[in-house]
Scaffold this active site. Structure first.
Site, PDB file in Angstrom:
ATOM      1  N   SER A   1       0.864  -1.351   0.106  1.00 15.56           N
ATOM      2  CA  SER A   1      -0.011  -0.036  -0.072  1.00 15.56           C
ATOM      3  C   SER A   1       0.981   1.280  -0.084  1.00 15.56           C
ATOM      4  CB  SER A   1      -0.928   0.131   1.261  1.00 15.56           C
ATOM      5  OG  SER A   1      -0.102  -0.142   2.276  1.00 15.56           O
TER       6      SER A   1
ATOM      7  N   HIS B   1     -39.377  25.214  -6.903  1.00 16.09           N
ATOM      8  CA  HIS B   1     -39.432  24.221  -8.113  1.00 16.09           C
ATOM      9  C   HIS B   1     -39.020  24.647  -9.452  1.00 16.09           C
ATOM     10  CE1 HIS B   1     -42.773  22.282  -5.245  1.00 16.09           C
ATOM     11  NE2 HIS B   1     -42.793  23.617  -4.931  1.00 16.09           N
TER      12      HIS B   1
ATOM     13  N   SER C   1     -16.001  23.804 -26.585  1.00 15.95           N
ATOM     14  CA  SER C   1     -16.382  22.541 -27.226  1.00 15.95           C
ATOM     15  C   SER C   1     -15.480  22.261 -28.549  1.00 15.95           C
ATOM     16  CB  SER C   1     -17.953  22.422 -27.937  1.00 15.95           C
ATOM     17  OG  SER C   1     -18.078  21.356 -28.815  1.00 15.95           O
TER      18      SER C   1
ATOM     19  N   LYS D   1     -19.517  27.335 -28.566  1.00 18.03           N
ATOM     20  CA  LYS D   1     -19.886  27.002 -27.097  1.00 18.03           C
ATOM     21  C   LYS D   1     -19.078  27.676 -25.850  1.00 18.03           C
ATOM     22  CE  LYS D   1     -22.153  23.525 -25.728  1.00 18.03           C
ATOM     23  NZ  LYS D   1     -23.095  23.161 -25.224  1.00 18.03           N
TER      24      LYS D   1
ATOM     25  N   ASN E   1     -18.993  26.468 -21.953  1.00 15.74           N
ATOM     26  CA  ASN E   1     -19.336  25.689 -21.062  1.00 15.74           C
ATOM     27  C   ASN E   1     -19.052  26.075 -19.648  1.00 15.74           C
ATOM     28  OD1 ASN E   1     -20.631  24.283 -23.489  1.00 15.74           O
ATOM     29  ND2 ASN E   1     -18.731  22.963 -23.497  1.00 15.74           N
TER      30      ASN E   1
ATOM     31  N   GLU F   1     -19.841  22.205 -13.348  1.00 16.89           N
ATOM     32  CA  GLU F   1     -20.291  21.128 -13.453  1.00 16.89           C
ATOM     33  C   GLU F   1     -19.428  20.136 -12.754  1.00 16.89           C
ATOM     34  OE1 GLU F   1     -21.089  20.338 -17.892  1.00 16.89           O
ATOM     35  OE2 GLU F   1     -20.888  22.478 -17.925  1.00 16.89           O
TER      36      GLU F   1
END
Ligand code: ARG
Length: 455
Positions: free
Chosen positions: A26, A159, A280, A286, A288, A293
């Site tokens: 480990s 909502h 993109s 684009k 983004n 995210e």
């Protein structure tokens, strides 16, 4: 590898299989514990010295060599080799290489079980301090942004439907107070998990009696663990740590979700800086909101690490079982993940452009429906009836595809003093009516600033 090459290989006749080595070693993961391991050994050594188990000269030699191992690694020297199964064995091997068999004395009265439990606890305590610091910095960022933009209005949502007008700063301060709970949770964690396992040995307690309290204090622990079986086997500190980090991740994720929505062209409330966006590979237009995210995505990983730990510990027989070696990766991974998420979230907020004109443009008069009902109540109408009258207006308006405030007078017949009330109905008016403590009104927001400042 020869059968006798390992520190524990006295009773073994054949060497470990290559596949087994791969499964069990480990070092690559737990080398992260180096500093805590050295600190733990220094404190343990001092305890042995004071108990008369090792001499002053021996202690000084061991301590110097331990410090030199740490500084060698920090300088980038490669000290570990393929025979080192974990960081604890690696340090002991190098120590012994540097000062001869005296190095082996450091493990007197200690098992890797209490050693690992101690190192691991120290690690989580140290990282908690870093995370608390980052949380405070992020709180400061949202507080300053909120102060700067006080008075700007936006639609508030339930909502994901427009609900009531709010101050943008009121929204920002909600981040501040959510983070404050995250901070308190970690402070509680620090005060609860403040017991040093050293002296517990493998399971039954060390047979070399030494001053555990002094060793614990040396490492910054307030107390010593009360029961050696519990001390070497429990991992609920790690569970709680991962849970607290997953909760911070989910706090960030919820806000990141809003930022993603807000930066869409449909909303247009927010433009993230180029530094926190990406393009993109196919669509040239684009831009983004990847930073947000990713923060949202990483929260899944934090929850995963918490779940992994829970699954790991729920069925291991007491005290130590080797399964427990798997406890490190989730903790290291969540620590790094939350620190980078907090940093990016903070910088992304600091550099974002907030498009207040769009926020205002998007505010629909229907946001004022509650206020109109409240005004009717003031004129003596019962709230249920007022709710019905306004609901009726909004329903007709929806059918005609207009705002309820634009409906011709004939539809307002049921509303007493309709003209006067319509004039009164503005977003600013709505906000100004909500100065109850915790509300979105100007005075209420000032109170929030005061509370935040005190924090
Ligand atoms: N690498 C092990 C771990 O981190 C060390 C403890 C080994 N203890 C033992 N009894 N085999 O869990």
């Amino acid at each position: 590898m020869k059968a006798k090459s390992k520190m524990w290989s006295g009773r073994f006749n054949s060497a470990m299989a290559k596949s087994m080595t791969e499964l069990s070693f480990s070092l690559d993961v737990d080398k992260e514990l180096l500093e805590e391991d050295i600190q733990g050994s220094l404190a343990h050594g001092k305890g042995l010295l004071e108990a008369g188990v090792i001499s002053k000269i021996e202690y000084v030699k061991i301590a110097d060599a331990l410090q030199s191992i740490l500084s060698s690694v920090k300088k980038g020297k490669k000290l570990w080799n393929a025979q080192d199964e974990d960081i604890h064995m690696a340090v002991e091997r190098v120590l012994t290489k540097r000062i001869g068999s005296l190095g082996k004395k450091i493990h007197t009265g200690r098992s890797r079980n209490d050693q690992v439990a101690t190192d691991f606890k120290l690690y989580m305590r140290h990282k908690t301090v870093d995370i608390l610091d980052m949380l405070s910095k992020l709180q400061k960022t949202v507080y300053e942004l909120a102060q700067k933009h006080a008075g700007r209005l936006m639609p508030g949502y339930t909502h994901l439907q427009q609900a009531q007008p709010i101050q943008f700063s009121h929204y920002l301060m909600s981040i501040f107070f959510a983070l404050e709970r995250d901070r308190k949770r970690l402070s509680n964690f620090l005060s609860l998990h403040n017991e040093c396992p050293l002296g517990s040995g493998a399971i039954a307690g060390s047979a070399f009696s030494y001053n555990r309290k002094a060793v614990a204090a040396d490492l910054g622990f307030a107390n010593i663990s009360a029961n050696s079986i519990d001390a070497v086997s429990h991992r609920d500190m790690a569970l709680e740590f991962l849970s607290d980090l997953a909760i911070i991740g989910s706090t960030l994720s919820r806000y990141a979700e809003d930022m993603v929505i807000w930066s869409s062209s449909e909303f247009g409330f927010l433009t993230l800086h180029d530094k926190f966006s990406s393009g993109s590979s196919m669509m040239p237009q684009k831009k983004n909101p990847d930073s947000m995210e990713l923060i949202r995505g990483k929260s899944g990983r934090l929850i995963g690490n918490f779940t992994a730990m829970f699954t790991l510990v729920k069925g291991t027989p007491l005290t130590y079982s080797r399964d427990l070696q798997e406890d490190k990766l989730p903790v290291f991974d969540s620590t790094k993940t939350i620190l980078v998420c907090l940093q990016v979230f903070k910088e992304a907020l600091e550099t974002a452009k907030w498009n207040f004109e769009n926020m205002e443009k998007r505010m629909l008069p229907a946001l004022l429906a509650t206020d109109l009902a409240d005004l009717l109540v003031k004129k003596g109408v019962a709230f249920r009836d007022a709710h019905h009258i306004v609901g009726n207006l909004v329903g007709i308006a929806a059918k005609q595809g207009v705002n309820f405030t634009e409906l011709p007078d004939e539809h307002w017949k049921g509303v007493p003093n309709a003209k006067e009330l319509k004039k009164k109905l503005t977003f600013a008016y709505s906000v100004s009516r909500r100065n109850i403590e915790g509300g979105t009104g100007g005075k209420a927001l000032e109170q929030q600033f005061k509370k935040a400042k005190a924090i």
